[in-house]
Enzyme design. Structure first.
Site, mmCIF file in Angstrom:
data_model
loop_
_atom_site.group_PDB
_atom_site.id
_atom_site.type_symbol
_atom_site.label_atom_id
_atom_site.label_comp_id
_atom_site.label_asym_id
_atom_site.label_seq_id
_atom_site.Cartn_x
_atom_site.Cartn_y
_atom_site.Cartn_z
ATOM 1 N N ASN A 14 4.163 0.615 2.154
ATOM 2 C CA ASN A 14 4.135 -0.485 3.120
ATOM 3 C C ASN A 14 4.214 -1.792 2.354
ATOM 4 O OD1 ASN A 14 3.248 1.100 5.678
ATOM 5 N ND2 ASN A 14 1.847 1.763 4.075
ATOM 6 N N ARG A 60 0.867 -1.191 0.000
ATOM 7 C CA ARG A 60 0.000 0.000 0.000
ATOM 8 C C ARG A 60 0.894 1.228 0.000
ATOM 9 N NH1 ARG A 60 -2.611 0.519 5.136
ATOM 10 N NH2 ARG A 60 -1.186 2.254 5.384
ATOM 11 N N LYS A 76 12.691 10.343 10.791
ATOM 12 C CA LYS A 76 12.108 8.994 10.787
ATOM 13 C C LYS A 76 13.136 7.903 11.062
ATOM 14 C CE LYS A 76 8.341 9.869 7.548
ATOM 15 N NZ LYS A 76 7.548 9.229 6.493
ATOM 16 N N GLU A 128 4.970 7.026 2.388
ATOM 17 C CA GLU A 128 5.803 5.814 2.437
ATOM 18 C C GLU A 128 5.085 4.717 1.665
ATOM 19 O OE1 GLU A 128 5.964 3.400 5.909
ATOM 20 O OE2 GLU A 128 3.869 3.711 6.399
ATOM 21 N N LYS A 145 12.484 2.777 5.269
ATOM 22 C CA LYS A 145 12.544 4.207 4.986
ATOM 23 C C LYS A 145 13.894 4.596 4.400
ATOM 24 C CE LYS A 145 8.577 5.078 7.690
ATOM 25 N NZ LYS A 145 8.099 3.732 8.026
ATOM 26 N N GLU A 200 7.981 0.730 11.593
ATOM 27 C CA GLU A 200 6.657 0.708 10.984
ATOM 28 C C GLU A 200 5.612 0.732 12.091
ATOM 29 O OE1 GLU A 200 6.226 0.731 7.698
ATOM 30 O OE2 GLU A 200 8.385 0.614 7.379
ATOM 31 N N GLY A 201 4.386 1.058 11.719
ATOM 32 C CA GLY A 201 3.282 0.901 12.655
ATOM 33 C C GLY A 201 2.810 2.183 13.301
ATOM 34 N N ARG A 243 -7.605 7.609 5.092
ATOM 35 C CA ARG A 243 -7.619 7.763 6.556
ATOM 36 C C ARG A 243 -7.536 9.250 6.865
ATOM 37 N NH1 ARG A 243 -2.465 4.453 7.996
ATOM 38 N NH2 ARG A 243 -1.884 5.412 6.034
ATOM 39 N N SER A 279 -2.507 -2.888 5.959
ATOM 40 C CA SER A 279 -3.815 -3.297 6.484
ATOM 41 C C SER A 279 -4.952 -2.381 6.054
ATOM 42 C CB SER A 279 -3.746 -3.406 8.007
ATOM 43 O OG SER A 279 -3.405 -2.163 8.552
HETATM 44 P P1 ADP Z 1 4.821 4.273 9.728
HETATM 45 O O1 ADP Z 1 5.629 3.256 9.021
HETATM 46 O O2 ADP Z 1 5.019 4.298 11.190
HETATM 47 O O3 ADP Z 1 3.370 4.238 9.300
HETATM 48 P P2 ADP Z 1 4.929 6.746 8.225
HETATM 49 O O4 ADP Z 1 6.090 7.197 7.427
HETATM 50 O O5 ADP Z 1 3.758 6.308 7.452
HETATM 51 O O6 ADP Z 1 5.446 5.647 9.229
HETATM 52 O O7 ADP Z 1 4.519 7.909 9.209
HETATM 53 C C1 ADP Z 1 3.472 7.795 10.120
HETATM 54 C C2 ADP Z 1 2.511 8.954 10.002
HETATM 55 O O8 ADP Z 1 3.211 10.182 10.203
HETATM 56 C C3 ADP Z 1 1.860 9.086 8.636
HETATM 57 O O9 ADP Z 1 0.697 8.310 8.563
HETATM 58 C C4 ADP Z 1 1.597 10.576 8.558
HETATM 59 O O10 ADP Z 1 0.393 10.891 9.251
HETATM 60 C C5 ADP Z 1 2.746 11.187 9.326
HETATM 61 N N1 ADP Z 1 3.855 11.555 8.402
HETATM 62 C C6 ADP Z 1 4.850 10.746 8.000
HETATM 63 N N2 ADP Z 1 5.667 11.371 7.151
HETATM 64 C C7 ADP Z 1 5.176 12.610 6.995
HETATM 65 C C8 ADP Z 1 5.573 13.746 6.241
HETATM 66 N N3 ADP Z 1 6.654 13.720 5.454
HETATM 67 N N4 ADP Z 1 4.817 14.860 6.329
HETATM 68 C C9 ADP Z 1 3.735 14.914 7.113
HETATM 69 N N5 ADP Z 1 3.308 13.886 7.865
HETATM 70 C C10 ADP Z 1 4.011 12.736 7.814
HETATM 71 MG MG MG Z 2 2.550 4.737 7.491
#
Ligand code: ADP
Ligand code: MG
Length: 474
Positions: free
Chosen positions: A146, A125, A364, A144, A305, A368-369, A450, A151
């Site tokens: 996944n 996803r 970051k 990102e 990442k 994940e999660g 979401r 899910s």
């Molecule tokens: P995870 O693998 O924990 O899901 P993500 O990279 O998806 O990590 O980051 C988690 C959440 O943080 C995302 O769902 C989003 O809401 C927020 N986020 C992540 N990266 C960004 C970004 N570059 N700008 C704004 N919000 C972000």
């Molecule tokens: Mg995410």
């Protein structure tokens, strides 16, 4: 983005009545989670949190996200097959991050022994936010991708009926008709079914690696049910079960409780705390097997990442997808700014820029999660601490995406309906199947929207921050 539902969101009494109707419909449709009090039992369940109204999403961005999904499938598959790229990309990270290092160790062991599996299955996803630009038009930017345990494909198949219901109650028939149908669980199951078929053993099963405590079981059941409808049987087992009851025969066929396994579908194994020593051994056993893993260990690593950040370097996409300039252009158009923090000049520069303008960056780790990223003052403190340490290589920096907030009403069990300023994140589900070197399936199979209140920087639905939504295309 403006909302269509402005005046409706002001009428508190009407909202409460609509919320009651929406919740009942959500329960009736199976938009369900187990409760946090009883995460191992389906005796008592509640609805998964969702928005009362669908949120406006520009059709052009939806189309763009769908159009680039097959390219992302190809890219992930290419990265997973490029051992040299993975080794080089992750070399600094695995010195500092024990979890990535352990995954990488398994990857190396499997390569050394020789890969037994011939059928490869990707269910991923790709997630995006809509960056507002100077001229007011939003741009699609990837957050990102996944590649493991992506899910909510199951529950997202059931939420369109809920939003159509809400709009129908308001006699907004035309608007209700604009809610897109969506069935990721069927598409994900078709991918699993294809891998199962190519494995070529009619009595073999699909093994779903499950967590002991799984609140999101109905999401998984939606996929299981689609498989059963095709006469493909699924067994659910934990890593512990595999370490006790799993074995390989001399051809490295995988058996669990004496039954052969064609496909292993991981809904566990993406976070450090999900692995005891015993679980790592079980993961290795599964990876060594001939069964099609979703994902195999290399594909899990392709979703880190650090890999995402390296892919944004000039020339990388061209190297991984040679002769496909159009795919490369579509992919690159979705990339936000991504910066290595490896020790050296480039990393020093990135840190200096983030310290100078903290609100424009996200820090970051390789996790994940949800709930792991650092923003604002927390990010500043962390960067100051990491600056002179090798540990910084276990993180990346990313440009912070700033979507235009809008109003919606969030519904959660146990809380009153809440009208708040929100932002959304769009995910597109992708499926591909490869047999040896031949790609036999590559498609997009649906979406997930979401939405969360703007006060939360991080976190998804499972983390209790975002809620399920549907795009209302405009
Ligand atoms: P995870 O693998 O924990 O899901 P993500 O990279 O998806 O990590 O980051 C988690 C959440 O943080 C995302 O769902 C989003 O809401 C927020 N986020 C992540 N990266 C960004 C970004 N570059 N700008 C704004 N919000 C972000
Ligand atoms: Mg995410």
């Amino acid at each position: 983005m403006a909302t269509n539902w402005g005046s409706l969101l002001q009428d508190k009494q009407q909202l409460e009545e609509l919320a009651r109707q929406a919740v009942d419909r959500a329960l009736a449709e199976g938009v369900l989670l187990r409760t946090s009090q009883e995460p191992t039992s389906s005796e008592v369940v509640s609805y998964a949190p969702f928005t009362l109204f669908p949120s406006l999403v520009p059709s052009a961005l939806l189309e763009q996200a769908y159009a680039v999904q097959m390219d992302f499938n190809l890219l992930v598959d290419a990265v997973s097959q490029n051992a040299a790229f993975l080794e080089q990309t992750l070399s600094s990270t695995i010195k500092q991050d024990d979890f990535t290092a352990r995954l990488f160790d398994i990857h190396k062991q499997v390569l050394k022994e020789g890969i037994a599996q011939t059928v490869f299955l990707g269910l991923n996803r790709s997630d995006y936010m809509f960056q507002r630009s100077a001229d007011g038009s939003p741009a699609l930017k990837q957050i990102e991708i996944n590649t493991i345990s992506a899910s909510f494909g199951g529950l997202a198949s059931r939420t369109p009926a809920v939003h159509r219901h809400v709009l129908s109650v308001l006699s907004k028939t035309k608007e209700a008709g604009k809610i897109l149908s969506n069935n990721p669980s069927k598409g994900l199951a078709l991918g699993i079914a294809k891998a199962w078929e190519l494995y070529g053993s009619p009595n073999a099963l699909v093994l779903l690696i499950a967590q002991e405590k799984e609140r999101n079981i109905f999401d998984q059941r939606a996929i299981e049910n689609e498989l059963l409808a095709r006469n493909i049987h699924v067994i659910r087992r934990t890593f512990e079960d595999i370490s006790e009851k799993g074995s390989l025969d001399q051809d490295r066929r995988l058996f669990v409780d004496g039954q052969e396994i064609a496909v292993v579908y991981f809904r566990d194994g993406y976070m450090p705390r999900q692995y005891s020593l015993q679980n790592w051994e079980a993961r290795l056993l599964l990876e060594r097997s001939r069964a099609a893993k979703c994902p195999d260990i290399a594909t899990q690593l392709a979703g880190t990442k650090k890999v995402q950040q390296e892919l944004s370097r000039p020339g990388m996409l061209e190297m991984l997808l040679p002769g496909q300039p159009e795919a490369v252009a579509r992919l690159r158009a979705t990339f936000a700014g991504l910066y290595s923090l490896d020790v050296g000049e480039e990393g020093d520069q990135a840190i200096a820029e983030a310290l100078a303008a903290p609100s424009q960056f996200v820090l970051k780790p390789q996790r994940e999660g949800g709930g792991n990223n650092l923003y604002g003052e927390e990010m500043v403190q962390a960067l100051k601490q990491l600056k002179d340490s090798e540990e910084r290589a276990s993180y990346i920096l990313m440009e912070k995406i700033e979507p235009e907030p809008f109003e919606n009403c969030l519904l959660r069990p146990g809380s009153p309906a809440r009208v708040v300023q929100c932002i959304s994140e769009l995910g597109i589900f992708g499926v591909y199947v490869r047999q040896e070197k031949t790609l036999v399936m590559n498609k997009h199979v649906g979406h997930l929207l979401r939405t969360k209140a703007i006060e939360h920087a991080d976190g998804g639905v499972a983390a209790g921050v975002a809620v399920l939504d549907n795009p209302y295309p405009v």
